[in-house]
Enzyme design. Structure first.
Site, mmCIF file in Angstrom:
data_model
loop_
_atom_site.group_PDB
_atom_site.id
_atom_site.type_symbol
_atom_site.label_atom_id
_atom_site.label_comp_id
_atom_site.label_asym_id
_atom_site.label_seq_id
_atom_site.Cartn_x
_atom_site.Cartn_y
_atom_site.Cartn_z
ATOM 1 C CE LYS A 95 -3.422 2.466 2.896
ATOM 2 N NZ LYS A 95 -4.359 2.377 4.038
ATOM 3 C CG ASP A 114 -5.845 7.645 4.625
ATOM 4 O OD1 ASP A 114 -6.742 8.285 4.017
ATOM 5 O OD2 ASP A 114 -6.058 6.592 5.266
ATOM 6 C CE LYS A 130 -7.168 8.256 7.972
ATOM 7 N NZ LYS A 130 -7.852 7.100 8.556
ATOM 8 C CG ASP A 132 -2.198 4.978 4.981
ATOM 9 O OD1 ASP A 132 -2.068 3.916 5.619
ATOM 10 O OD2 ASP A 132 -3.271 5.337 4.462
ATOM 11 C CG ASP A 188 -10.378 7.003 6.353
ATOM 12 O OD1 ASP A 188 -9.274 6.998 5.771
ATOM 13 O OD2 ASP A 188 -10.523 7.166 7.576
ATOM 14 N NE ARG A 192 -11.045 -1.529 3.119
ATOM 15 C CZ ARG A 192 -11.707 -1.739 4.246
ATOM 16 N NH1 ARG A 192 -12.832 -2.427 4.226
ATOM 17 N NH2 ARG A 192 -11.259 -1.271 5.393
HETATM 18 N N1 BES Z 1 -4.674 4.103 6.824
HETATM 19 C C1 BES Z 1 -5.857 3.784 7.511
HETATM 20 C C2 BES Z 1 -5.678 2.712 8.585
HETATM 21 C C3 BES Z 1 -4.879 3.097 9.800
HETATM 22 C C4 BES Z 1 -5.526 3.522 10.949
HETATM 23 C C5 BES Z 1 -3.517 2.965 9.818
HETATM 24 C C6 BES Z 1 -4.772 3.830 12.079
HETATM 25 C C7 BES Z 1 -2.783 3.283 10.940
HETATM 26 C C8 BES Z 1 -3.411 3.707 12.064
HETATM 27 C C9 BES Z 1 -6.903 3.258 6.528
HETATM 28 O O1 BES Z 1 -6.862 3.805 5.260
HETATM 29 C C10 BES Z 1 -8.249 3.616 7.082
HETATM 30 O O2 BES Z 1 -8.522 4.767 7.187
HETATM 31 N N2 BES Z 1 -9.031 2.600 7.438
HETATM 32 C C11 BES Z 1 -10.317 2.811 7.984
HETATM 33 C C12 BES Z 1 -11.273 1.853 7.320
HETATM 34 C C13 BES Z 1 -12.713 2.099 7.674
HETATM 35 C C14 BES Z 1 -13.181 3.396 7.062
HETATM 36 C C15 BES Z 1 -13.535 0.949 7.156
HETATM 37 C C16 BES Z 1 -10.258 2.558 9.481
HETATM 38 O O3 BES Z 1 -9.569 1.624 9.896
HETATM 39 O O4 BES Z 1 -10.840 3.322 10.226
HETATM 40 ZN ZN ZN Z 2 -5.062 4.489 4.624
HETATM 41 MN MN MN Z 3 -7.961 5.585 5.079
#
Ligand code: BES
Ligand code: ZN
Ligand code: MN
Length: 514
Positions: free
Chosen positions: A276, A281, A288, A299, A358, A362
């Site tokens: 990734k 992000d 966020k 990220d 967010d 994936r």
């Molecule tokens: N990059 C984030 C995941 C992340 C969160 C990495 C905290 C490191 C620390 C990812 O892109 C993300 O935002 N995931 C979301 C998915 C959700 C919207 C289904 C999450 O985990 O909140």
């Molecule tokens: Zn992310």
């Molecule tokens: Mn994200």
């Protein structure tokens, strides 16, 4: 920006302790051991070891450090350090690596110029000497990483000490293998540190284009061929998921493609590494919260792990073909950004309803996994800071591991040796219900429950039934709290696992299907 000082190699020596040319001779000391465990240390320090043990000044608890001067004029080491190594029954290469990093960080703070780490076996002698030697060389090298590359009023970081790994009493044959292992550990440690530098770099400097340029330079030095796909080529391949995420940013996306094609390699198997590469992000339109958002510069840690593992794979001359694919983009809420409810078409043809912008990792990985298959990969591994839910489930210590049975076991074995903690989580078919869509093939989120698993279920849709393993490094890519063996900041997780995996193909079974 290169923050890790260019360093001399780690030397290996089979000299007796008294003959090791060093300023600080470091010896792991197990709980319960008396001065007789390494008697020459006590003699050469005029009984200081016995005194410290008797008075309990030093009790050999993990990471305890006891430093004393050598008084014997016949000895070359100037000082001796005992590093508490805890119970010998649980010692092995993982702890050896951690103790070595702790010693290295400590020695750097004291501006010590030359450090020698003395190998001691585990209780059963079960860990091969060369495995311990490699782990110690990795650990010492990991201590060289410096995160403060933009500080202007601090003195520049101390030049790392010259390192030695001492295998005193080794036979010629053992010494030869230990030396090779030390060189390998040195290289893997350096590649881990390079990945940490990339992950540490702010989003304003490390844009997708800059990430691609630097990854290319790192990999080419390792003899890897690199191709950087621009937005036109990405569009021609039909990577609608990656392009969807990139829409919100004025920085164009890139796909970084690495190829390791050693002469004489068999046609198969071919390892496919996918990382990734979100260089920042924000969450996009599903934006966020402000607090802690600065962390989202890392990220792309999974992508950095792939780039730096490819460099190691090239330098160490892995015997099989390997391709690396890193889809790179920002996730921004620009005026053309992806909106909740939008439907995207992936390069594989499958359609996705975007519920939350967010959940972008994936999306880009879906197209990345597809492309690795197009390039001929037979065994897939992806690495991603994918879900906050992985942090909830496993904390900051352990990466989540998902995928095909058999192949996941293989990745787990390699990770354990490489010092990356992983733990498997299930992908039962029933979880698939959580990403059902009314309008498209599936959605990009599966609700709060089992968030890391449903993210992996999404990725699975793009693996074409190949053996596939997914590492969720959201918790492990960045240390929030300093540990004796890991300072705050980027950890370099997964670099060594990915690189070492490319040397284990004799153990792979082709029936491991996802
Ligand atoms: N990059 C984030 C995941 C992340 C969160 C990495 C905290 C490191 C620390 C990812 O892109 C993300 O935002 N995931 C979301 C998915 C959700 C919207 C289904 C999450 O985990 O909140
Ligand atoms: Zn992310
Ligand atoms: Mn994200």
């Amino acid at each position: 920006m290169t923050t890790t000082a260019v360093s001399s190699p780690v030397t290996c020596t089979s000299a007796m302790l008294s003959a090791v040319d060093t300023d600080l001779l470091v010896v792991p000391w197990f709980e319960g051991e008396g001065p007789g465990a390494v008697p020459e240390l006590d003699r050469s320090t005029s009984g200081e070891v016995a005194r410290a043990l008797a008075s309990k000044e030093f009790a050999a608890r993990p990471y305890d450090l006891f430093i004393t001067s050598v008084t014997d004029r016949g000895w070359r080491p100037r000082r001796v350090a005992l590093i508490g190594a805890g119970r010998r029954a649980v010692f092995g290469s993982d702890l050896a690596r951690k103790f070595a990093t702790a010693v290295g960080l400590n020695a750097r703070q004291r501006w010590i110029e030359r450090v020698a780490f003395v190998l001691r076996a585990d209780a059963a002698g079960a860990t091969p000497l060369n495995e311990l030697a490699q782990a110690v060389a990795e650990g010492l090298t990991l201590s060289e990483f410096d995160a403060g590359s933009y500080k202007t009023d601090d003195p520049p970081p101390a030049r790392p000490p010259a390192w030695t790994v001492a295998v005193s009493g080794a036979t010629d044959d053992e010494f030869a293998r230990a030396s090779e292992a030390v060189a390998r550990g040195r290289l893997l440690g350096e590649c881990s540190n390079l990945a940490r530098e990339l992950a540490n770099e702010p989003g304003n400097t490390l844009t997708p284009r800059e990430f691609a340029r630097r990854s290319e330079a790192l990999a080419i030095e390792g003899g890897i061929s690199v191709e950087i796909l621009d937005e036109e080529q990405i569009a021609r391949l039909g990577m609608g998921l990656l392009l969807g995420v990139a829409r919100g940013s004025s920085e164009p996306p890139r796909v970084i493609v690495f190829r390791h094609n050693p002469p004489g390699a068999p046609a198969g198997p071919m390892l496919g590494l996918v990382g990734k590469g979100i260089t920042f992000d924000t969450g996009g339109i599903s934006i966020k919260a402000a607090e802690g958002m600065e962390r989202m510069k890392d990220d792309m840690a999974g992508g950095a792990a792939v780039a730096c593992a490819m460099r190691a794979i090239g330098l160490l001359k892995a015997p099989i073909r390997v391709v690396g694919v890193v889809p790179a983009t920002e996730n921004m809420p620009g005026s053309r950004a992806l909106k909740p409810g939008d439907v995207l078409k992936s390069a594989s043809g499958k359609t996705v309803e975007v519920i939350n912008t967010d959940a972008e990792g994936r999306l880009v990985l879906g197209d990345g996994l597809w492309y690795a298959r197009q390039l001929g990969a037979t065994h897939l591994v992806d690495v991603a800071t994918l879900t906050g839910a992985a942090v909830v489930a496993l904390g900051k210590i352990t990466s989540g591991l998902f995928g095909s049975q058999g192949w996941v076991d293989q990745v787990e074995r390699v990770a354990n040796r490489a010092g990356d903690r992983v733990w498997p989580l299930p992908l039962f078919d029933e979880y698939r219900d959580q990403i059902k869509s009314e309008i498209a093939d599936f959605t990009n989120t599966g609700g709060r429950a089992a968030g890391s698993i449903t993210a992996a279920m999404f990725l699975k849709e793009f693996t074409g039934g190949l053996p596939w393993a997914h590492l969720d490094i959201a918790g492990t890519a960045w240390a929030d709290e300093a540990k004796p063996y890991l300072p705050k900041g980027p950890s370099g997780v997964a670099v060594r696992t990915l690189a070492e995996l490319a040397f284990t193909s004799h153990d792979w079974k082709s029936e491991d299907k996802s």
